[in-house]
Scaffold this motif. Structure first.
Motif, PDB file in Angstrom:
ATOM      1  N   ILE A 109      -5.951  -3.630  -2.224  1.00  0.00           N
ATOM      2  CA  ILE A 109      -5.751  -2.208  -1.563  1.00  0.00           C
ATOM      3  C   ILE A 109      -6.222  -0.683  -2.694  1.00  0.00           C
ATOM      4  O   ILE A 109      -6.398  -1.067  -3.375  1.00  0.00           O
ATOM      5  CB  ILE A 109      -5.080  -2.331  -1.649  1.00  0.00           C
ATOM      6  N   THR A 157      -6.610   2.927   6.893  1.00  0.00           N
ATOM      7  CA  THR A 157      -6.711   1.670   7.131  1.00  0.00           C
ATOM      8  C   THR A 157      -8.387   1.114   6.431  1.00  0.00           C
ATOM      9  O   THR A 157      -9.197   2.260   6.544  1.00  0.00           O
ATOM     10  CB  THR A 157      -5.930   0.606   6.903  1.00  0.00           C
ATOM     11  N   ALA A 206       0.721  -1.306  -0.120  1.00  0.00           N
ATOM     12  CA  ALA A 206      -0.325  -0.285   0.261  1.00  0.00           C
ATOM     13  C   ALA A 206       1.118   0.952   0.239  1.00  0.00           C
ATOM     14  O   ALA A 206       0.396   2.490  -0.450  1.00  0.00           O
ATOM     15  CB  ALA A 206      -1.318   0.279   1.240  1.00  0.00           C
ATOM     16  N   ASN A 260      -2.604  -6.431  -1.088  1.00  0.00           N
ATOM     17  CA  ASN A 260      -2.430  -6.345   0.717  1.00  0.00           C
ATOM     18  C   ASN A 260      -2.520  -7.946   0.927  1.00  0.00           C
ATOM     19  O   ASN A 260      -3.700  -8.845   0.204  1.00  0.00           O
ATOM     20  CB  ASN A 260      -3.051  -6.180   1.660  1.00  0.00           C
ATOM     21  N   HIS A 286      -7.713  -2.679   3.859  1.00  0.00           N
ATOM     22  CA  HIS A 286      -8.766  -1.799   2.970  1.00  0.00           C
ATOM     23  C   HIS A 286      -9.952  -2.114   4.106  1.00  0.00           C
ATOM     24  O   HIS A 286     -10.903  -1.523   2.425  1.00  0.00           O
ATOM     25  CB  HIS A 286      -8.270  -1.345   1.883  1.00  0.00           C
TER      26      HIS A 286
END
Length: 277
Positions: A151, A208, A106, A163, A182
């Motif tokens: 993400i 997040t 990310a 991710n 996310h």
């Protein structure tokens, strides 16, 4: 019986989808809880609380040493001496070079393109060649696997499988690191995660997953010990704790290092706040 059979079939299907073999799935303690249904999990906490480093009472089971380094980076030290650094961006805290590092895609604070060459295993939570990353690695006494998630980008786009939720199975514990999560995992992803004893959760609430959804997720995971990370501010941490305290106890650690074992998991689901978030 129907529920147990569905749990087993779901675990098998999702294991094969991520490239895990039936033997691996059967050997996994985390998957075993899925097969048996979470409510059937036996009590395994005869000694409540988290044991600080230096505690003199003899351990009843092998313990894992956990040190909060910074941001989303933790050092895990297994009973056989394997050192793992999570969301490694080039700094893994004091001590020897890690045996294994995990990274997520990310932001540059969660990975590095130039890991220390002395690190034996560099596990990226994304696949630079495309498609989901697939990790199923055993190093001495720890099994490390991942569950990929997507993400988002600030421009509204998204990176599929950028991710990974990394899961460390060691000392009869299932320890999960949510990375830069996310979105709420799908039912299929939750089945692949299994039942976690300890989870590291990002609680900033903006970069997040939003806090209400994160709190909902952690309650669904039925985790014994939640360790918040990636909070950025005391206000986001306070909001997170306020949402968790209806179902979880709260413990504020004085040191950044703890030791945890199967026999020292808290009797009640607990949020443990380590210094240095």
């Amino acid at each position: 019986m129907t529920q147990l059979r569905f749990g087993f079939l779901a675990t098998l299907v999702f294991s094969l989808a991520l490239g895990l073999t039936p033997d691996t799935a059967h050997a996994s303690k985390c998957f075993a809880y899925v097969e048996q249904a979470p409510e059937l999990r036996p009590s395994t906490s005869p000694v409540p609380g988290v044991v600080p480093v230096g505690f003199s009472t003899a351990q009843l089971a092998p313990s894992v040493r956990i040190t909060y380094v910074t941001h989303s980076t933790f050092r895990l030290e297994t009973p056989e001496g394997v050192v793992i650094a999570t969301d490694y961006a080039g700094f893994a805290g004091a001590g020897v070079v890690p045996t294994v590092v995990t990274m997520n895609h990310a932001h540059e604070t969660h990975y590095t393109a130039f890991p220390d060459p002395a690190i034996q295993h560099v596990l990226r939570g994304w696949n630079p060649q495309g498609g989901p990353a697939k990790h199923n690695l055993t190093v001495e006494d720890v099994l490390i696997r991942n569950v990929p998630t997507d993400i988002r980008h600030w421009d509204g786009g998204a990176e599929r499988d950028g991710n990974s939720i990394f899961i460390f199975e060691v000392a009869d514990l299932c320890i999960g690191h949510l990375g830069h999560l996310h979105h709420k995992p799908t039912p299929e992803q939750l089945a692949m995660i299994g039942r976690l004893d300890v989870v590291f959760a990002p609680v900033d609430g903006s970069y997040t997953l939003d806090l209400p959804t994160m709190i909902e997720l952690l309650k669904e995971l039925r985790t014994s010990l939640v360790i918040p990370m990636h909070s950025f501010s005391d206000s986001s941490l306070r909001l997170f704790l306020a949402g968790m305290l209806s179902d979880f106890e709260l413990d504020m650690a004085k040191e950044a290092t703890i030791e945890i074992s199967l026999t020292t998991l808290p009797r009640q689901p607990t949020v443990l706040v380590l210094p240095g978030r």
